[in-house]
Enzyme design. Structure first.
Site, PDB file in Angstrom:
ATOM      1  N   ASN A 194     -29.232 132.552   5.089  1.00 24.17           N
ATOM      2  CA  ASN A 194     -29.240 133.465   3.943  1.00 24.17           C
ATOM      3  C   ASN A 194     -30.611 134.044   3.625  1.00 24.17           C
ATOM      4  OD1 ASN A 194     -27.153 130.937   3.006  1.00 24.17           O
ATOM      5  ND2 ASN A 194     -26.317 133.010   3.191  1.00 24.17           N
ATOM      6  N   ILE A 238     -33.768 137.653   0.749  1.00 25.78           N
ATOM      7  CA  ILE A 238     -32.841 136.587   0.384  1.00 25.78           C
ATOM      8  C   ILE A 238     -31.478 137.167   0.027  1.00 25.78           C
ATOM      9  CG2 ILE A 238     -32.412 134.670  -1.209  1.00 25.78           C
ATOM     10  CD1 ILE A 238     -35.504 134.744  -1.750  1.00 25.78           C
ATOM     11  N   CYS A 239     -30.427 136.571   0.541  1.00 20.48           N
ATOM     12  CA  CYS A 239     -29.069 136.927   0.144  1.00 20.48           C
ATOM     13  C   CYS A 239     -28.589 135.884  -0.856  1.00 20.48           C
ATOM     14  CB  CYS A 239     -28.143 136.965   1.361  1.00 20.48           C
ATOM     15  SG  CYS A 239     -26.457 137.477   0.955  1.00 20.48           S
ATOM     16  N   LEU A 240     -28.648 136.227  -2.150  1.00 21.40           N
ATOM     17  CA  LEU A 240     -28.250 135.318  -3.223  1.00 21.40           C
ATOM     18  C   LEU A 240     -27.637 136.159  -4.324  1.00 21.40           C
ATOM     19  CD1 LEU A 240     -28.363 132.360  -4.279  1.00 21.40           C
ATOM     20  CD2 LEU A 240     -30.538 132.947  -5.353  1.00 21.40           C
ATOM     21  N   ASP A 297     -21.872 134.525   4.436  1.00 19.74           N
ATOM     22  CA  ASP A 297     -22.466 135.661   3.734  1.00 19.74           C
ATOM     23  C   ASP A 297     -23.945 135.713   4.097  1.00 19.74           C
ATOM     24  OD1 ASP A 297     -22.800 137.813   2.033  1.00 19.74           O
ATOM     25  OD2 ASP A 297     -23.130 136.559   0.254  1.00 19.74           O
TER      26      ASP A 297
END
Length: 207
Positions: free
Chosen positions: A90, A98-100, A131
């Site tokens: 992520n 960052i994928c959050l 994701d």
């Protein structure tokens, strides 16, 4: 007026509160919180802080983050990226993006920088490979979990100061470095090519 003062107070209070979260290496960026333009308006602020990797594969690692707080905070989320290189589904292994969800569409004005840092610590411990931010890392995470753990541990050692990792992987890095390739490029190539020296060498030669 009042809205600007509230936003400014929130930024200053939030940056002060970072000290209460498990972190290391905090230092101010060039745009300090509370700097003012010609008309007394607060600009966006930038700060650098760090978190510790709590997961076993990252234990002992210290990760520096860049946090940019927009003028519209807390109504819009801060912009956060990893400065320290990290191998995580992520988090981009190239840019640190960052994928959050809470840094995107799930942000709420009641959330704080403390919320963000605690969420990132949780993300380090439990990735979301379905994701991903980095598809290569996510594929390794799902296809070969043990290799992912060893690779993540090596990146933590090299870039975040965690204890030493796999001697086998270290030998492969040393072998390609001895051929004249740059160490960071070698680590990326081997990590993305399942630690196969031959295919990693082909990748390095093609770049």
């Amino acid at each position: 007026g009042c809205v600007q003062k509230v936003q400014s107070d929130c930024r200053q209070n939030e940056l002060a509160a970072l000290a209460n979260v498990s972190q290391v290496g905090r230092r101010r960026g060039p745009n300090r919180t509370g700097t003012r333009g010609n008309h007394g308006q607060h600009r966006s602020s930038e700060d650098k802080t760090g978190i510790q990797g709590g997961a076993q594969k990252r234990r002992g690692g210290r990760y520096q983050l860049e946090i940019k707080i927009p003028e519209t905070y807390p109504f819009n989320p801060p912009k956060v990226r990893f400065i320290t290189k990290i191998w995580h589904p992520n988090i981009s292994s190239v840019t640190g993006a960052i994928c959050l969800d809470i840094l995107k569409d799930q942000w709420a004005a009641a959330m704080t920088l403390r919320t963000v840092l605690l969420s990132l610590q949780a993300l380090l411990a439990a990735a979301e490979p379905d994701d991903p931010q980095d598809a290569v890392v996510a594929n390794q995470y799902k296809q070969n979990p043990e290799m992912f753990k060893q690779t993540a541990r090596l990146w933590s050692h090299v870039y975040a100061g965690a204890p030493a990792s796999s001697p086998e992987y270290t030998r492969k890095i040393d072998k390609l470095c001895a051929m004249g390739f740059e160490k960071n490029a070698v680590i990326v190539a081997l990590s993305s090519k399942s630690w196969d020296v031959e295919t990693a060498t082909e990748l390095l030669l093609s770049n």
